[in-house]
Design an enzyme around this catalytic site. Structure first.
Site, PDB file in Angstrom:
ATOM      1  N   GLN A 100      44.373  31.500  35.572  1.00 39.65           N
ATOM      2  CA  GLN A 100      45.092  30.427  35.692  1.00 39.65           C
ATOM      3  C   GLN A 100      44.392  29.042  36.403  1.00 39.65           C
ATOM      4  O   GLN A 100      45.002  28.319  37.249  1.00 39.65           O
ATOM      5  CB  GLN A 100      46.493  30.539  36.258  1.00 39.65           C
ATOM      6  CG  GLN A 100      47.497  31.611  35.624  1.00 39.65           C
ATOM      7  CD  GLN A 100      47.564  33.023  36.089  1.00 39.65           C
ATOM      8  OE1 GLN A 100      46.910  33.178  37.150  1.00 39.65           O
ATOM      9  NE2 GLN A 100      48.043  33.831  35.399  1.00 39.65           N
ATOM     10  N   CYS A 101      43.127  29.102  36.190  1.00 39.13           N
ATOM     11  CA  CYS A 101      42.413  28.032  36.764  1.00 39.13           C
ATOM     12  C   CYS A 101      42.355  28.174  38.310  1.00 39.13           C
ATOM     13  O   CYS A 101      42.123  27.226  39.037  1.00 39.13           O
ATOM     14  CB  CYS A 101      42.736  26.592  36.603  1.00 39.13           C
ATOM     15  SG  CYS A 101      42.580  26.152  34.701  1.00 39.13           S
ATOM     16  N   SER A 102      42.532  29.503  38.682  1.00 33.84           N
ATOM     17  CA  SER A 102      42.694  29.595  40.130  1.00 33.84           C
ATOM     18  C   SER A 102      41.967  30.815  40.762  1.00 33.84           C
ATOM     19  O   SER A 102      42.666  31.669  41.242  1.00 33.84           O
ATOM     20  CB  SER A 102      43.970  29.482  40.840  1.00 33.84           C
ATOM     21  OG  SER A 102      44.624  28.467  40.465  1.00 33.84           O
TER      22      SER A 102
END
Lengths: 388, 75
Positions: A343-345
């Site tokens: 999730q781009c994290s």
């Protein structure tokens, strides 16, 4: 719209949008199609009024007195970049949490190479940052504290008001990434003592993609902020230098006026349905998801596991099944749309111990039905039963 | 015939803010292309009834909305 689909990816973008949003965008392009702030004729003014109305209602919604201190951007990422690159100089110190999204991490890592010093306040396994850690890291060179209001991985809501008070005490600016909270939780920048609020229009605010903005509180020295883009503003056309005043200083080029017409309609939808009522429905579905998933064998649930301490985002894994396979099978076999992976994290997943594989994220929205939550629980139960 | 005044703002969004603020207090105003003899800016200016000058200025001041120029409009 395919009504057999169960859309649980509202943390990526909300869907469906209220019919009013679609209608507002169609009407705008049919009836107010001039270039806002350029020509001064009636269609240009009609477009300008829509953009201004969106600016005023959003400013009011977030407790900002002067609507002209709300600058529109293409998305929350651009708003965060504007704040970070605008304010930070070599030698400055910044504090961020260890739950930040790459929208914050990547600009910060780049700025680090330019001489900006970074500190990360560690977060617990529930994603929660401790105030004591933030306080310990504050020093005289600390120019800015930046915190993700709620995690896009676990939904964890950070203690924004307390961090805001701490920043005022230490005369440090406070930037909040409200990607997951604008339109979901009440945000008043005066009360929470937020100096810069970066928001997106296409998630909780129910508008279209391509909309977002940055609120510049009264303590923000916007005249000193570096610009990402320069160009035509429709104002001061006799000068070849960028104007200094707001919002034109930061808004070069024709804005996404059709998108802003949709965002205004999304905001009005939320206001007419009351944030509290929407939050209550989402909280009860979140509680059902948390309890239902917790009871399944092989399921690992991440985050606070407490609906009052998180926005409607749940992350889980199944012992013995890859998250990519879970995501694919939920989509292919059950029509359930979710988001597997990081999730781009990456920072948040390192905090949770789920790096590099990530989790499966389920994020209900205002149009999610109770029976859809039950269908998801049944589907995960079937997948989990295969592993027994 | 009543005389008009005109207020010039730094940008269009400020002029649109003024239009809303003044309409809310019952003023009859109109956005017009900036008169070229007052500024070479290609934006809009806000036209109002000159007799209402005090009310217009007070309303803008109360909202802390800065303006560039306020002038009487000929003709």
């Amino acid at each position: 719209m395919d009504s057999s689909l169960i859309y649980l990816d509202n943390a990526a973008t909300s869907w469906p949008k209220p019919p009013e949003v679609v209608q507002a965008m169609a009407s705008f392009i049919a009836e107010s199609g001039g270039n806002p702030g350029r020509s001064g004729h009636r269609l240009s003014l009609a477009a300008g009024r829509v953009v201004y109305q969106a600016r005023e209602e959003l400013a009011d919604f977030f407790g900002l007195d002067d609507p002209l201190r709300l600058v529109f951007t293409a998305n929350v990422t651009e708003a965060i970049n504007l704040a970070l690159y605008g304010l930070l100089r070599s030698g400055d110190h910044v504090i961020a949490s260890s739950m930040e999204h790459n929208a914050v991490m990547r600009p910060l890592r780049h700025l680090q190479r330019e001489g900006v010093h970074l500190s990360f306040a560690p977060c617990g396994m529930d994603g929660h940052v401790s105030l004591a850690h933030v306080e310990k890291l504050l020093k005289t060179q600390t120019r800015l504290v930046v915190v993700n209001h709620a995690s896009n991985v676990t939904g964890t809501i950070q203690p924004i008001a307390e961090i805001g008070a701490l920043c005022r005490e230490h005369n440090t600016l406070f930037l909040v990434d409200a990607a997951q909270t604008a339109g979901v939780l009440p945000i008043n920048i005066e009360e929470l003592q937020i100096d810069l609020l970066a928001f997106t229009g296409h998630k909780g605010l129910l508008g279209p993609t391509g909309t977002g903005g940055l609120l510049l509180g009264e303590r923000v020295p916007f005249e000193e902020m570096k610009l990402l883009v320069r160009g035509g503003t429709g104002s001061r056309s006799e000068y070849e230098e960028q104007p200094e005043f707001l919002p034109d200083r930061f808004e070069s080029g024709t804005p996404n006026s059709i998108g802003l017409a949709g965002l205004l309609a999304g905001l009005q939808f939320i206001k007419s349905h009351a944030l509290d009522a929407l939050r209550e429905q989402e909280t009860s579905q979140l509680a059902r998801l948390i309890i239902g998933l917790s009871n399944l064998p092989n399921v690992r649930l991440f985050g606070p596991r407490d609906p009052s301490r998180q926005v409607p985002v749940v992350s889980f894994t199944l012992d013995g099944m890859r998250v990519s396979d879970i995501g694919f099978r939920l989509d292919e076999e059950y029509g359930i749309l979710c988001r597997p992976g990081l999730q781009c994290s990456p920072a948040a997943h390192r905090t949770l111990g789920t790096f590099p594989h990530g989790t499966v994220r389920l994020s209900p929205g205002p149009f999610t039905k109770d029976r859809e939550i039950e269908s998801v629980l049944e589907a995960v139960e079937r997948l989990s039963a295969e592993l027994l | 015939m009543s005389q008009y005044g005109v207020v010039l703002f730094s940008g269009t969004q400020a002029a649109l803010r003024a239009e809303k603020l003044l309409e809310r207090v019952g003023q009859v105003v109109k956005l017009i292309p900036t008169p070229r003899h007052l500024s070479s800016d290609c934006g809009v200016a806000l036209r109002f009834s000159w007799a209402e000058q005090n009310e217009v200025v007070n309303t803008l001041d109360r909202a802390r909305l800065a303006y560039e120029t306020i002038a009487i409009l000929d003709g």
